[in-house]
Every structure is written in C-alpha cells, then in structure tokens.
Design an enzyme around this catalytic site. Sequence first.
Site: not given
Length: 314
Positions: A115, A180
């Site tokens: 992805h 993140h």
Amino acid sequence: MTVALVTMSHSPLLGYADPPAEVNAAVQGAFSTARAFVEEYDPTLVVSFAPDHYNGFFYDLMPPFCIGYEALGVGDYGTAEGPLDVPAGRAGELAQWVAERDIDVAVSRRMEVDHGAVQPLEILFGGIDRVPTIPVFVNGVARPFVTMRRVRRLGEAIGGYLASLEDERVLVIGSGGLSHDPPVPQWATADDAARALLLNGRHPTAAARDARQQRVIDTAKAFAAGTATIRDLNPAWDTALMAVFASGDLSPVDAMTPEQMAEDAGNSAHEVRTWVAAFAALGAAGPYDVTYSFYRPIREYIAGFGVMTARTAG
C-alpha cells in the site's frame, strides 16, 4: 523542462478507520487538490519513492534502495493487486545513471510493492497502471538505516537523470510518514513468529494477512481512544520538517539520526526518507515552488498526515 512533485502520507487505515467527518472531508479535499495538480500537469512518467512494510522486502535481503524494472502490487488492505506499468528501459537507464554517480542501488526485475507505493497511484490516477511508473524502494522500517545524507544524495542523483529527459513530463511521488508509530515488529524485540515474518513473510495466506491487518486496525482504534501504548504523534516535528522541504534547502536533514527520529516521531517516522529523496530529486532538476501544503495529526490513521505539491520553475 519541468518536474512536478506530490508527497503524501499513506495509511493502511484509509477505508478502515472512521475519523470525524470534518477530518475525513479535509483529507479528501487534500487528495482532490493533489489530483487536480497532477491532472493539470499531465505527467508522462512517474518516479515513485515508497517504503515497504514487510510485504515485498524482508530481512533475508534488505537493500537500502532498490529500483524496480517490473513491479506487482500485493493487494494488502484492499489496495490493487497486479502489475504496474513500469518502463523497463527507462528504469534500467535510471539505475545505470545512479550507479555511475557512486550511489549503490539494488535492482529488481520482479519487485513486489504494498500500500505504501500503491495507495498514492490509486488516489492520484485511479489505478496502478494508468501512467508509466518507475518504483524506487527506500527502506523506512528495517535497521540498519543509511544516513539521511545518503538518502538526499540518492534523490539528487535521480533528479539529475530526470532533468535530462527533455521528452518527458515527470512527476515525482514521495509516499510515507510523517510522525507515526504503528505496530510494526522490530527485530530486536520480536518473538520467533514475528521474526519469521520479518525474515521472509512473502505471500501469506488470506487468514494470516487478515490477522496481521486486524492488529493494526485494533491498535488504531485504541490509539484514537487514548489507550494504545504506541508513541504519540508529533505535529511540531512534522510541520518543522515540511517547512524544510518548502524552503528548498534540504541540508538540515543531514543531521537527523535514526535514534532521534524514532524518539521524536516514532519507529515509522523513517518513512520520511521518501519525502527527502523526492524533494532532493525535484531540487536537482531546478529551483522549485511549493504550490500546496496540507497537514493534520490524525489519530484514527495513526499518522501525522501531510500532502505537498510542488514543481520546478522551468
């Protein structure tokens, strides 16, 4: 000639998480702006800098950089599965150009991309085979990491090649980051089962992939609720780095170390290496102007979420 750029955060949680309606609308608006920018530019060639999340690259052989002569989407998190339209001849020329400028880069005649590479192509073009695309893998998860200076030099070498293509309109994509810390296993702390995945977890069963993805989805829900133990987002770190990219002077990134990046912005903040490479490539092609910048810290996506567009002035 001109070169254009889109850098953007990706998230496997797009379509799986449920952020507030206002946040979702803002993200979709940023995607729409980036799409309009790309449609107006109408690229004939894309160079995509992207990481991998132990779906295509593993510790059995983990290069810092790799240029794909052929690439296949693995179909994780509902993204497209199948071949990208990779111009093998151009990819080979690029790899040779980079090697001749003293940047050691691996090549793959059957790169598998997840992805991280696929999501921007789907968002910007509506598919993974709409525009000829050269995928460039930049390791952003697996220690040891090369220096940020080395990443910048990779981008500069690639940008030099792109500037020589008088017959192409090139779009550079940088996919990843910003701050993140999703639940990606780390070799030093992983158990035997996780190490087996990190070593060679290619082509998992549907059940194994679903279980792995569900762990990320569950962590995102806990993070949004304030109960997860992962490192928090760091909007100040994110926006300061975006300001460096907008300035056109990337030299400050050379001082960034893997240890401090992880401490400040999470273990997956190393994905910003794709942004460094992309902006370095753009800058090597000529002075540039940032035309759009978007940022939101989005806990539901476990991401400091950014989008930037830019193009050279030529």
